[in-house]
Motif scaffolding. Structure first.
Motif, PDB file in Angstrom:
ATOM      1  N   GLN A   2       0.918  -1.359  -0.054  1.00 28.21           N
ATOM      2  CA  GLN A   2       0.194   0.418   0.315  1.00 28.21           C
ATOM      3  C   GLN A   2       0.596   0.799  -0.150  1.00 28.21           C
ATOM      4  O   GLN A   2       1.831   1.498   1.248  1.00 28.21           O
ATOM      5  N   LEU A   3       0.451   2.425  -0.757  1.00 31.24           N
ATOM      6  CA  LEU A   3       0.968   3.384  -1.066  1.00 31.24           C
ATOM      7  C   LEU A   3      -0.114   4.257  -0.666  1.00 31.24           C
ATOM      8  O   LEU A   3      -1.084   4.501  -1.489  1.00 31.24           O
ATOM      9  N   GLN A   4      -0.041   5.200   0.817  1.00 28.20           N
ATOM     10  CA  GLN A   4      -1.067   6.100   0.685  1.00 28.20           C
ATOM     11  C   GLN A   4      -0.195   7.684   0.897  1.00 28.20           C
ATOM     12  O   GLN A   4       0.663   7.916   1.389  1.00 28.20           O
ATOM     13  N   ALA A   5      -0.884   8.067  -0.521  1.00 24.11           N
ATOM     14  CA  ALA A   5      -0.139   9.470  -0.304  1.00 24.11           C
ATOM     15  C   ALA A   5      -1.122  11.004   0.166  1.00 24.11           C
ATOM     16  O   ALA A   5      -2.443  11.215   0.327  1.00 24.11           O
ATOM     17  N   SER A   6      -0.535  11.212   0.717  1.00 21.77           N
ATOM     18  CA  SER A   6      -1.723  12.971   1.133  1.00 21.77           C
ATOM     19  C   SER A   6      -1.036  14.064   1.537  1.00 21.77           C
ATOM     20  O   SER A   6       0.079  13.902   1.143  1.00 21.77           O
ATOM     21  N   GLY A   7      -1.429  14.898   1.551  1.00 23.68           N
ATOM     22  CA  GLY A   7      -1.075  16.524   2.232  1.00 23.68           C
ATOM     23  C   GLY A   7      -1.689  17.428   0.718  1.00 23.68           C
ATOM     24  O   GLY A   7      -1.578  18.462   0.757  1.00 23.68           O
ATOM     25  N   GLY A   8      -2.245  16.721  -0.070  1.00 25.40           N
ATOM     26  CA  GLY A   8      -3.007  17.770  -0.913  1.00 25.40           C
ATOM     27  C   GLY A   8      -4.045  18.924  -0.434  1.00 25.40           C
ATOM     28  O   GLY A   8      -4.404  18.933   0.465  1.00 25.40           O
ATOM     29  N   GLY A   9      -3.824  19.288  -1.260  1.00 19.87           N
ATOM     30  CA  GLY A   9      -5.079  20.858  -1.317  1.00 19.87           C
ATOM     31  C   GLY A   9      -4.823  21.867  -2.321  1.00 19.87           C
ATOM     32  O   GLY A   9      -4.603  22.116  -2.894  1.00 19.87           O
ATOM     33  N   TYR A  94       0.413  11.671  -7.620  1.00 25.00           N
ATOM     34  CA  TYR A  94       0.856   9.968  -7.337  1.00 25.00           C
ATOM     35  C   TYR A  94       2.188   9.975  -6.569  1.00 25.00           C
ATOM     36  O   TYR A  94       3.384   9.628  -7.320  1.00 25.00           O
ATOM     37  N   CYS A  95       1.858   8.439  -6.039  1.00 20.91           N
ATOM     38  CA  CYS A  95       3.575   8.033  -5.449  1.00 20.91           C
ATOM     39  C   CYS A  95       3.748   6.736  -6.000  1.00 20.91           C
ATOM     40  O   CYS A  95       2.787   6.309  -6.259  1.00 20.91           O
ATOM     41  N   ALA A  96       4.715   6.426  -5.865  1.00 17.84           N
ATOM     42  CA  ALA A  96       4.815   5.210  -6.437  1.00 17.84           C
ATOM     43  C   ALA A  96       6.083   4.292  -6.276  1.00 17.84           C
ATOM     44  O   ALA A  96       7.113   5.222  -6.105  1.00 17.84           O
ATOM     45  N   ALA A  97       6.311   2.940  -6.183  1.00 18.61           N
ATOM     46  CA  ALA A  97       7.636   2.874  -5.666  1.00 18.61           C
ATOM     47  C   ALA A  97       7.877   0.879  -6.822  1.00 18.61           C
ATOM     48  O   ALA A  97       7.227   0.787  -6.984  1.00 18.61           O
ATOM     49  N   GLY A  98       9.438   1.348  -6.492  1.00 17.05           N
ATOM     50  CA  GLY A  98       9.788   0.694  -7.236  1.00 17.05           C
ATOM     51  C   GLY A  98      11.207  -0.676  -6.920  1.00 17.05           C
ATOM     52  O   GLY A  98      12.263   0.851  -6.619  1.00 17.05           O
ATOM     53  N   GLY A  99      11.052  -1.715  -6.514  1.00 13.99           N
ATOM     54  CA  GLY A  99      12.440  -2.468  -6.284  1.00 13.99           C
ATOM     55  C   GLY A  99      13.637  -2.593  -7.575  1.00 13.99           C
ATOM     56  O   GLY A  99      14.670  -2.920  -7.178  1.00 13.99           O
ATOM     57  N   TYR A 112       7.907   1.457 -12.205  1.00  8.37           N
ATOM     58  CA  TYR A 112       7.776   0.954 -10.763  1.00  8.37           C
ATOM     59  C   TYR A 112       6.166   0.700 -10.296  1.00  8.37           C
ATOM     60  O   TYR A 112       5.240   0.085 -11.341  1.00  8.37           O
ATOM     61  N   ASP A 113       6.583  -0.513 -10.077  1.00  4.56           N
ATOM     62  CA  ASP A 113       5.642  -1.195  -9.273  1.00  4.56           C
ATOM     63  C   ASP A 113       4.506  -0.996  -9.194  1.00  4.56           C
ATOM     64  O   ASP A 113       3.495  -1.700  -8.612  1.00  4.56           O
ATOM     65  N   TYR A 114       4.143  -0.762  -7.780  1.00  4.21           N
ATOM     66  CA  TYR A 114       3.235  -0.024  -6.989  1.00  4.21           C
ATOM     67  C   TYR A 114       2.770   1.614  -6.785  1.00  4.21           C
ATOM     68  O   TYR A 114       4.052   2.189  -7.209  1.00  4.21           O
ATOM     69  N   TRP A 115       1.662   1.702  -7.455  1.00  6.78           N
ATOM     70  CA  TRP A 115       1.231   2.916  -7.388  1.00  6.78           C
ATOM     71  C   TRP A 115       0.316   3.314  -5.736  1.00  6.78           C
ATOM     72  O   TRP A 115      -0.848   2.611  -5.666  1.00  6.78           O
ATOM     73  N   GLY A 116       0.203   4.721  -5.603  1.00  6.21           N
ATOM     74  CA  GLY A 116      -1.074   5.097  -5.114  1.00  6.21           C
ATOM     75  C   GLY A 116      -2.279   5.334  -5.262  1.00  6.21           C
ATOM     76  O   GLY A 116      -2.291   5.802  -6.347  1.00  6.21           O
ATOM     77  N   GLN A 117      -3.471   6.199  -4.706  1.00  7.62           N
ATOM     78  CA  GLN A 117      -4.087   6.804  -4.506  1.00  7.62           C
ATOM     79  C   GLN A 117      -4.468   8.046  -5.332  1.00  7.62           C
ATOM     80  O   GLN A 117      -5.094   8.346  -5.805  1.00  7.62           O
ATOM     81  N   GLY A 118      -3.169   8.434  -4.663  1.00  8.42           N
ATOM     82  CA  GLY A 118      -3.410   9.927  -5.767  1.00  8.42           C
ATOM     83  C   GLY A 118      -3.864  10.841  -4.160  1.00  8.42           C
ATOM     84  O   GLY A 118      -4.910  11.054  -3.984  1.00  8.42           O
ATOM     85  N   THR A 119      -3.237  12.343  -4.547  1.00 11.22           N
ATOM     86  CA  THR A 119      -4.272  13.773  -3.697  1.00 11.22           C
ATOM     87  C   THR A 119      -3.817  14.738  -4.556  1.00 11.22           C
ATOM     88  O   THR A 119      -2.981  14.923  -5.496  1.00 11.22           O
ATOM     89  N   GLN A 120      -5.186  15.462  -4.770  1.00  7.93           N
ATOM     90  CA  GLN A 120      -5.020  16.592  -5.306  1.00  7.93           C
ATOM     91  C   GLN A 120      -4.566  17.673  -5.224  1.00  7.93           C
ATOM     92  O   GLN A 120      -4.591  17.757  -3.759  1.00  7.93           O
ATOM     93  N   VAL A 121      -3.515  17.892  -5.494  1.00  5.61           N
ATOM     94  CA  VAL A 121      -3.423  19.762  -5.526  1.00  5.61           C
ATOM     95  C   VAL A 121      -3.762  20.440  -6.287  1.00  5.61           C
ATOM     96  O   VAL A 121      -3.910  20.224  -7.756  1.00  5.61           O
ATOM     97  N   THR A 122      -4.848  21.904  -5.910  1.00  6.38           N
ATOM     98  CA  THR A 122      -4.560  23.050  -7.081  1.00  6.38           C
ATOM     99  C   THR A 122      -4.299  24.407  -6.773  1.00  6.38           C
ATOM    100  O   THR A 122      -3.989  24.584  -5.484  1.00  6.38           O
ATOM    101  N   VAL A 123      -3.965  25.150  -7.153  1.00 10.29           N
ATOM    102  CA  VAL A 123      -3.030  26.084  -7.232  1.00 10.29           C
ATOM    103  C   VAL A 123      -3.485  27.303  -7.923  1.00 10.29           C
ATOM    104  O   VAL A 123      -3.785  26.890  -9.163  1.00 10.29           O
TER     105      VAL A 123
END
Length: 125
Positions: A2-9, A94-99, A112-123
């Motif tokens: 699991q990859l959990q992205a957070s902090g967007g806004g 999106y964040c992604a991980a790869g070995g 990258y093999d694994y991906w998170g669900q994404g977090t929205q950034v609006t500027v």
């Protein structure tokens, strides 16, 4: 895995945000982590990546000097500190991980093999 992205806004142009990616279910210390983004109607694009030991970091030209990626192997997290934000930075991140990521493939999403669900950034302008 699991990859959990957070902090967007929502932030005004010139502002800052800090994204975090919490990773579980894989050997974090052996994985390269990257951030990609996708704006509406556009293809996903590379933003930044950091190798497993943190000694190799790569940025897209569009964010170089404004964004900083870092990792905490003790906490299994990767952060993306974003500054001097522009309206064109608006996207889902999106964040992604790869070995098995090597230096020449760090900016390729296929590496990258694994991906998170994404977090929205609006500027806003």
């Amino acid at each position: 895995v699991q990859l959990q992205a957070s902090g967007g806004g929502l932030v005004q142009a010139g502002g800052s945000l800090r994204l975090s990616c919490a990773v579980s279910g894989l050997t974090f210390g052996n994985s390269a982590i990257a951030w990609f983004r996708q704006a509406p109607g556009k293809e996903r694009e590379f933003v930044a990546a950091i190798k497993s030991t943190g000694d190799s970091i790569l940025y897209a030209d569009s964010v170089k000097g404004r964004f900083a990626i870092s990792r905490d192997n003790a906490k299994n997290t990767v952060n993306l500190q974003m500054g001097s934000l522009k309206p064109e930075d608006t996207a889902v991140y999106y964040c992604a991980a790869g070995g098995r990521v090597i230096n020449t493939s760090m900016r390729r999403d296929q590496a990258y093999d694994y991906w998170g669900q994404g977090t929205q950034v609006t500027v806003s302008s």
